[in-house]
Design an enzyme around this catalytic site. Sequence first.
Site, PDB file in Angstrom:
ATOM      1  N   ARG A  20       0.829  -1.205   0.000  1.00 57.28           N
ATOM      2  CA  ARG A  20       0.000   0.000   0.000  1.00 57.28           C
ATOM      3  C   ARG A  20       0.864   1.256   0.000  1.00 57.28           C
ATOM      4  O   ARG A  20       0.998   1.925  -1.010  1.00 57.28           O
ATOM      5  CB  ARG A  20      -0.950  -0.034   1.211  1.00 57.28           C
ATOM      6  CG  ARG A  20      -2.109   0.989   1.135  1.00 57.28           C
ATOM      7  CD  ARG A  20      -1.754   2.384   1.591  1.00 57.28           C
ATOM      8  NE  ARG A  20      -1.242   2.446   2.950  1.00 57.28           N
ATOM      9  CZ  ARG A  20      -0.744   3.546   3.501  1.00 57.28           C
ATOM     10  NH1 ARG A  20      -0.675   4.672   2.802  1.00 57.28           N
ATOM     11  NH2 ARG A  20      -0.280   3.539   4.741  1.00 57.28           N
ATOM     12  N   ASP A  21       1.508   1.535   1.079  1.00 56.21           N
ATOM     13  CA  ASP A  21       2.313   2.746   1.191  1.00 56.21           C
ATOM     14  C   ASP A  21       3.523   2.689   0.264  1.00 56.21           C
ATOM     15  O   ASP A  21       3.964   3.705  -0.280  1.00 56.21           O
ATOM     16  CB  ASP A  21       2.766   2.923   2.645  1.00 56.21           C
ATOM     17  CG  ASP A  21       3.330   4.294   2.927  1.00 56.21           C
ATOM     18  OD1 ASP A  21       3.079   5.213   2.145  1.00 56.21           O
ATOM     19  OD2 ASP A  21       4.031   4.443   3.940  1.00 56.21           O
ATOM     20  N   HIS A 212       6.273   4.560  12.622  1.00 53.87           N
ATOM     21  CA  HIS A 212       6.350   4.538  11.159  1.00 53.87           C
ATOM     22  C   HIS A 212       7.381   5.583  10.743  1.00 53.87           C
ATOM     23  O   HIS A 212       7.068   6.773  10.617  1.00 53.87           O
ATOM     24  CB  HIS A 212       4.967   4.867  10.584  1.00 53.87           C
ATOM     25  CG  HIS A 212       4.875   4.769   9.102  1.00 53.87           C
ATOM     26  ND1 HIS A 212       4.050   3.861   8.473  1.00 53.87           N
ATOM     27  CD2 HIS A 212       5.476   5.469   8.107  1.00 53.87           C
ATOM     28  CE1 HIS A 212       4.154   4.003   7.158  1.00 53.87           C
ATOM     29  NE2 HIS A 212       5.013   4.987   6.923  1.00 53.87           N
ATOM     30  N   HIS A 214      10.369   7.212   8.258  1.00 51.17           N
ATOM     31  CA  HIS A 214      10.954   7.339   6.923  1.00 51.17           C
ATOM     32  C   HIS A 214      12.452   7.615   7.081  1.00 51.17           C
ATOM     33  O   HIS A 214      12.888   8.160   8.090  1.00 51.17           O
ATOM     34  CB  HIS A 214      10.270   8.447   6.135  1.00 51.17           C
ATOM     35  CG  HIS A 214       8.913   8.061   5.636  1.00 51.17           C
ATOM     36  ND1 HIS A 214       8.473   8.353   4.364  1.00 51.17           N
ATOM     37  CD2 HIS A 214       7.889   7.396   6.223  1.00 51.17           C
ATOM     38  CE1 HIS A 214       7.248   7.880   4.192  1.00 51.17           C
ATOM     39  NE2 HIS A 214       6.865   7.305   5.309  1.00 51.17           N
ATOM     40  N   CYS A 245       5.350   9.677  -0.007  1.00 46.06           N
ATOM     41  CA  CYS A 245       4.022  10.215   0.268  1.00 46.06           C
ATOM     42  C   CYS A 245       3.638  11.157  -0.852  1.00 46.06           C
ATOM     43  O   CYS A 245       4.339  12.147  -1.095  1.00 46.06           O
ATOM     44  CB  CYS A 245       3.990  10.958   1.611  1.00 46.06           C
ATOM     45  SG  CYS A 245       2.392  11.720   1.948  1.00 46.06           S
ATOM     46  N   ASN A 254      10.221   4.561   2.956  1.00 49.13           N
ATOM     47  CA  ASN A 254      10.007   4.014   4.289  1.00 49.13           C
ATOM     48  C   ASN A 254      11.237   3.250   4.759  1.00 49.13           C
ATOM     49  O   ASN A 254      12.116   2.890   3.975  1.00 49.13           O
ATOM     50  CB  ASN A 254       8.826   3.035   4.249  1.00 49.13           C
ATOM     51  CG  ASN A 254       7.505   3.701   4.011  1.00 49.13           C
ATOM     52  OD1 ASN A 254       6.984   4.390   4.872  1.00 49.13           O
ATOM     53  ND2 ASN A 254       6.950   3.504   2.826  1.00 49.13           N
TER      54      ASN A 254
END
Length: 312
Positions: A20-21, A212, A214, A245, A254
Site C-alpha cells: 500500500r504505502d 512509522h 521514513h 508520500c 520508508n
Amino acid sequence: MAVPAEGLPARVRIHEVGPRDGLQNEKATVPTAVKAEFVHRLADAGLTTIEATSFVHPGWVPQLADAEELFPRVSGLGVALPVLVPNERGLDRALSLGARRVAVFASATESFAKANLNRSVDEVLTMSEPVVARAKARDVHVRGYLSMCFGDPWEGAVPVDQVVRVCRALLDLGCDELSLGDTIGVATPGHVRAVLTALNEGGVPTDALGVHFHDTYGQALANTLAALQHGVTTVDASAGGLGGCPFAKSATGNLATEDLVWMLRGLGIDTGVDLGRLVATSEWMAGRLGRPSPSRTVRALGGTTTQPHKEQ
C-alpha cells in the site's frame, strides 16, 4: 550472530506497508497480478500483518484504484490484511469484501491535513468518527495513522502537545492502535523518546502505539531502536524500502523491512520473518519496477537466495 541488549522486547510485530504505502506513489501502474503476488510472497516470507491496499477515491491515488479486484486475490492467505478507508464510502467498499482490519488517517498539523484531505485537523477527526464507530460495531480492528508527528514541510517542528492531542482524540474515537508517522523523516532518537514519554503522560499507553519512520536522513533504524527501548513492539516497514508520500514531496522511502529484520535478528528479537525469502521478494519486486532496491540489506544479500516465480 545475535547479541541481545537489555531492555528490549523479545518479539516485534512488523506491520508491512509495502503493497500500500510502498506502491502508492509509483508513477507507472503496477498490474494487479503483480501486487497480488507481492502480498503472497510477503506472507510466504513470514510477515503476518500486510497492509494490502487503500479504498480511497481512484482520483486521489490512481495506483490503488484496483482495490476491489486485488483484495479477493489475497484475502484467503490467513494473515492480517489491513486496508485504508478515508471515509464511510471507503469503509463500505472494504466491508463488502470482508475486510476485518481497517485504518483511518489524520494529521498532527493543519498544513498537512489541508494538503492531504482538504480539511482541518478537527474536520478530519469528525470525518473519521462515524467510520471508526461503524467499524467497531462490526468488531473490525481499527488503526489510526497520524502523519507529521515530528516535523512538517510547511510548519517545521511539530509541538509535542499537538501530537498528544490528536492521538488522544483518535483513541477516544475508538481506534485500537495508533501509528506515529515521521512522514518526512526528520526525527532523531531523543525526539522519539520525548514524544513517546509525552504520550504516556497524556494517557496514551505504549502498547497502543506503533512507529512509522521514513529514512530521509538515515535515522529510521536509530529511531526504531529508541522506540523499542521505550517498549514499543509494533514497527511499520516497507519491503525493499519502497514508498514515499504523494502529498508531501519531501517524503522519501520508508524504513526497509529487510534492514529492520537484520537489526532485530542481530539483537535476538523474534519477528517470525525469513530474511532470505524477504530479500528474494524485494529483488523480484525491484525487477518488476525496473530499478534496484534502496534497501542496504537487499543489496548486501541480493542474489544469495531465490524464490520461484508464481502468478496469482
